[in-house]
Every structure is written in structure tokens, then in C-alpha cells.
Design a protein around this motif. Sequence first.
Motif, short mmCIF file in Angstrom:
data_model
loop_
_atom_site.label_atom_id
_atom_site.label_comp_id
_atom_site.label_asym_id
_atom_site.label_seq_id
_atom_site.Cartn_x
_atom_site.Cartn_y
_atom_site.Cartn_z
N SER A 13 -0.24 17.00 -20.63
CA SER A 13 -0.92 15.99 -19.81
C SER A 13 -2.36 16.41 -19.54
O SER A 13 -2.72 17.59 -19.65
CB SER A 13 -0.18 15.79 -18.49
OG SER A 13 -0.30 16.96 -17.69
N GLU A 42 4.43 11.20 -25.45
CA GLU A 42 4.84 11.71 -24.15
C GLU A 42 5.07 13.22 -24.15
O GLU A 42 5.18 13.84 -23.09
CB GLU A 42 6.11 11.00 -23.67
CG GLU A 42 7.31 11.16 -24.59
CD GLU A 42 7.41 10.05 -25.63
OE1 GLU A 42 8.52 9.85 -26.17
OE2 GLU A 42 6.37 9.39 -25.91
N ASP A 43 5.15 13.84 -25.33
CA ASP A 43 5.35 15.28 -25.41
C ASP A 43 4.04 16.07 -25.39
O ASP A 43 4.05 17.30 -25.26
CB ASP A 43 6.14 15.66 -26.66
CG ASP A 43 7.62 15.42 -26.50
OD1 ASP A 43 8.01 14.77 -25.50
OD2 ASP A 43 8.41 15.87 -27.35
N THR A 59 -3.83 9.71 -28.28
CA THR A 59 -3.48 10.50 -27.10
C THR A 59 -4.43 11.69 -26.95
O THR A 59 -4.82 12.05 -25.82
CB THR A 59 -2.03 10.98 -27.18
OG1 THR A 59 -1.18 9.86 -27.39
CG2 THR A 59 -1.61 11.69 -25.90
#
Length: 815
Positions: free
Chosen positions: A654, A650-651, A687
Amino acid sequence: MTPTTAPSILIKNQLLLFFFYFLLFHVIESTWIPLDLESHFNHRAFGQDANVDGLGQHYIPKQNEPKQLMVGVPFKNAIDGIQNDNICIQGTDQSWIQLSQQQSMGALYLLVSSSHGPVVTDIQVKYQDDSVSVSRLVIPDWQQEQDPHQVEKWEMITRPVSNSQQLGGLYSIPVYLDPAKTPISLMITIPSVLSTSSFSRGNNGNIQKETKTTTTTGLFAPSIHVFAATVMTSTNALQMTAARATRRFWNQDAALIPVLLVRLHNIGPLAMMTPISVTATSRSIRTIHPGSLDHLAPGHVASLDIGIEVAPMNDDMDNIRIQVITADKIILDETIQLSLSLYHSEPYEPTKTSLQQHQAPTWYQQAKFGIFIHWGLYSIPAWAPVGKEYAEWYWWQMNHPDDPTFDHHRQRFGTAFAYDDFIPMWQPTSFDPRTWLDLINTSRAKYFVFTAKHHDGFALFDTKVTNRSSVQLQPHRDFVHDLINTSKEYYPHLKRGIYCKSKEQEQRSFSMPEWYHPSYHDNDLSDWHGPPFNPYTKQEIPYTGSPPIHDFVNELQLPQLEELVNNYEPDIIWCDIGGINNSSMWQAKYYNQATKQNRQVTINDRCGNGISDFTTLEYQETSTPPPRSWEATRGIDPRSFGFNQATPPEDYASSTQLIHELIDAASMGGNFLLNIGPTSTGDIFHTMVERLHDIGAWLDQNGISIFDADPYWMTTQDKDVRFMMGHQGSLFYIIVLDRSVFIQNNNNKDNHLMLRTPLPLQSSSTITLLNGQNNTASLPWTTALEQQITVSIINDIPNILLDQNQHAWVFKCIL
């Protein structure tokens, strides 16, 4: 809001005027008229005791300054080294310049520079009908390290700078004005507060985020300096405002075709809507590929590349005939005297004067998007404080007791475990160059850069000057060979780069130096030296695989760079850190070898000798890009290039953030180099894979606005909107980054978009939203006055259409 005439009503008038448009060519003489600014001058930048920037530095004037300066267009020269010679604008200052109302004006140019810049400025032109147009421009800083020919966006001249080896630049920059109106005044302002965010590494190796906020008042404030202004009074539609030699080329049939750059300005009240070709001929030049343009709006500027053949000649000066041709007539025919010395600068010599003639290739300027790959021994511990430090700097950080990595290493590996003990642990069992390159290709990147050697000195290629490599030691593989050769065979469209570490002033990133090589000694990097030591016992430890040498630069650094150039033929050499070097030697060989092979290659700005083709910005946001070719680089990780196993998914940045940074860079004339850091096994974290797939998917839908377009000549930003112009000038792209920019209509079903930047739209232009749904319905648009400023408004944008897009919305305008 006061609407103006709707596009549908204008079509008949546009067609009627179109006939007269061609009759006007060369009927009325074009006249450049200097504006008298001397009554506005409040500052002196030239001559003894002048002070450009609050630091006591100044331009040094020529002994006999000419009365007229030709900087693409002619300017009155008021420089005498004694009197005030410029209008200095800071902060809330508003410099109003009255314009003559006696004659129509087709073009307006300012001779400007900035101090403590670059500086963003809004330039307002007020017209006789009380309407206003606003141009947003970036004024380059007055001091430039680069050779002037590398600055292609604007024309410039230089003068020496006192107390400096640098040159001071004066830039000729066009200001948008509407040739169909009568301008009466000009106002120049800059923001009252400027802020930029960047990351830097202190001498202790720690990463620090620095947000620099500068108020634009006081001695050291960012300032704009206006030295002269000139206008063209004419109804002649096309004007050539510049022609210049370049060191760029087109590739054709394994041959390099030199490029001549020509700049055109439409100073007439009508759009140029008939395709044109631009040719150049002289006793030494013939045109191979004419420049071409399909559309140029009134008041707008376009730059064209002409592919030429250049014959050898004794004299560098030549009279070049430039012709602009439609299908059946010549509409512009001018002859100018031009230096062709750039076309005769080969072979390159290992001197600054010679190497500075090189320029970022055409392919690099058009590539826009690349992938960086950081992989090495540091990928085994793969740790750094999240968002604060580089994981690839693990060895450096573990050697500093005040760094969190010092305690982390002691707890995880113990005090007797040296960094080089990671070498036998490296098991890249998942490394597959096809998998990596498949992912790069899926992202739609046009090039990649791979770390051949980082600051730890561990080479990932077959070097013969040391045994400290992945070939002689574990895992006994030449990773550079595997990746480069696989790319050549299966992905020949990808350009291939090699990262090599070095230090130049404050820059960080082949590593030129090695942290702990026993023979590395640099007075500017006092704590970069060997031999290595155990940080817990302070005992000296071996530098594994490294034979004894006396001269780090000429026995190790230079031979390794020559190995990379000769054995792997990279398209990009991406240096880092700089420091002591003999870079001019390998750079000359690199350039000359590539020329013999009909290849265009390029070098970044971190090789330590001040020679480069493009500027690099690392983890840094900017609204004031460098005036030459440049590249923004960052990782998907919030701070690290090497894989950091401590970073939670999540860090990571994006997909939307990364796409926005790509758009930002491209719209300001730069490239975006996005890093991935594989794990020690050669896997790429899921990711990171997702992010590259998302970027590729967005580019599949909208990539025409990035790869087939150039930065808009005028503006950098309009709120959260960016602009790109298609190569041929017939397509224009409006890219919206944030949905909040759209203004919802009262029915809550659709929206409108209001833009104050002058756009090249004509009454016949159509606008659609690229959405991947094959929706070709055009959107209505109009112009209006909003607080006297002429704005463009795209109407009736359905919510359902906006819902179908992700990350950013691209409006395609067919001009």
C-alpha cells in the motif's frame, strides 16, 4: 502523571539566563573525568583466550596500550589483555553505574561495542530529583568490514580481530543527560527478545522469508560491551567532541569542495539560540564554506560540515584551528592535530587500501529516496509465484524441476521453447523515457537506478564485447542511452544509476555473473555455469549472441563495466551478486574519471571485492541500521522486482506501507530505493503509477521533514514515532506513523501525544501539524513525569486536523 513547569512560565527565566549564557563561554574550564568501571567488569574481550562473541574470537591489544584512549573524547584505558576489561550486558541484565554527585555533569560518553549486533539499547539516566531520562541508541557490532572513516555517526577506534581479516571497533557514543540536573546513576538494558525479518534466496533459487528471533541470554546472545565511560564537568555551553577529515565534497561552480566534519555538544543548561559559524584554518587549510547552526538544545549533539580548500603538503599531520563564531564574538577556539591523508588519496589505485578511502557522496546521503527499474527479457513471461519468488529470475526458476515456474513454463510455452526464444518476441512499443522520468519526478525521488544487464546476460546497452544485447538483437535499441540522455537533458536534477549484477557472499542482486554463460565458472557459485540447457530434455542449447571467450571476467565483465563508466557516466554503479571479478580495476577508473569531471559517484556493496560506499538491505525490515551509509530496497510488488503479471493489485504494498518504509529508512540515516517493473511493452502497471503519485503527493506536503532534515542523533524509534532534525538545527520533526499512538481526550474531540524520547524543545518552541491546509495554529505542549520518566506531551490535537492527513502525521517544531 505529574506536570512540571509550563513553557509559558519558563520564558522569563529563559531570557534572564540567556544573558549569562554568553558570559559563561571559556570562563570555566571544561574537564573530562573518567568513571571507574573496573569494579563492574565481568567479561574480557582483549587478549589470548578472551571470547567476545561466544565463538572464541577476541580483540588483539596493542603491545603497549596507552593509558588513555582518544576517541573524540578521552577515555581511561583499562585494557591489558589479562584482566576483565568490559561490562557485558545481555537480556534481562541491568547494569547500574553510579555517577558522582559532587560535580555537575554536562556530557556523558560510553566506549562501547556489541556482539551479535547491532543491538538496540535503552539507557536510563536517573537524577537527584528522582526523574529519569531515557535514550534509545543502536550500538554497532564489534566487527566491521568497512574502513573506519566511512562510519560518520560516531567516533571509533579499531584493533585487529583474532582469526579474522576484519577490524574490531570501539565506539564513542554520547548518552543524553540533562545538564540542568544532577545525574546519580546510569542503567543500560537491551530487549529480552530481538527479531528481524528478511528474505533470502537459497541455492535452488527459491525465495525464503526468514524471521530470526534471538533470545538475549546464553553464549551467542546479542550483547553490549562497555569498556569505559567519561563525563565532562563544566558549565561551558559548547564543546567540540570531534573533528575529522572526510572523502565527501560539496559541489560549487563545477568544483568539488572537500568537507571537514566537526561535532559539537551543548553541555550547558541553556539552549544555544544564536546562529553560529564554524571555521577551520591551518597552514594547509582555509575555509570556503563555514559550517552553520542556528540552534542546539542542552545535552544535545550536532554534526556540521565545513567546506575547505586544502593545499598540498609534505606532512599529512597538521594543527587545525577550529573556531565557533557568533555575529560579534568567538565563543570557542580550539586547535587539534589532525591527519589530512584522506584529502591526498587521489588518484585512486586498484588496491583495497586505496579504494577504501572513497566514501558515499554528500548528495547521496541527502537524497533519501530513489527509484529502481527492473526491465528485460524476463518482463515478457513476467511470472513467478506471488509473494514468494522474483519474476526477473524466471530463467533460473524454469530450469529447476522443483520450482513452480518449471511447470508454468511447460504449460504456457511448451517444452521446446527456450528462454532466449523471448528475444524476438520483445516489442517495447510503449517505451518512452520521458514518461518514465515524468513519473519518477512526480514521485519526488532524487535518483534512479536502471538494470543495464541482469543475470540472464542480456545487455540493454550498446556493448562491443558481445552481441547478446538489445542493440544487436531485438528490439535493436540502446535503452540505457535513451534513459540516461533523456534524464541529462530534461531532468538534470535526477542522479542516474546503473544496475550491474554480481555475487558477494549471501547478497543477491551490472549483474556481475551470468547464470548460463559458457565461460562462467565460480567455485563459490557451483550451479552458476553454462552452457545453457533445455530443462525438460537436458539438451544443450545456444547462448544467443555470445561469442566464444576464455576469460569471463577480463573479456566480458570488466570491459562491459568500463563501457558503462566511459560511455554513460552514471552517478551510481549498483552491482549485484558479486562472484569472480576484477572490480578494483574499473572502480579505480570510475572514481578517477568522476574526480576529473568534478562529479561525486558511488558504488554499492555487491561488486564482489569488498569495496563499496554503502550497504544494501533487500526486502528487509530493520531497527538496527548499519553504522555507515545504507539503502533499503524493495519492489512495490510483495516480492518481485521484475513485473509479475500474476500479482493482483490488492497484493501490492500500500501507499501507506511504502511511505512508512521511506520514513523509517530516512530516520535511521538510510535511503529508500523503491522498484517499479514495467511490462514488456514499456508500460508501467497502473497500481505502481498510483503508488508513486501517492508518495509524491505526501512528499509535496511533508517532504521538508525528509529532504531538508537529518536523522535525530539519539533515537531510532519511539513506539510508532520517528524523528528528524532540520539541517540548521532550528526545526525538528516528529513523524507519527499510526493513529493509535494518539491518546484521545475525554471530550472525544481532540487528542494528545506523549513521547518519552528526550526532545530538543525549549520553552519558546512552537509546534504545528503539517497538513497542506495552510493551518499555522500552534498546538500547546508541556513536559511531565510519567512513572518518573520525563515525557513531552503535545495537547489538544483536534480529530478534524488528524482527519485531513493521510499515511503519516508530521509535527513541525520551531525551536
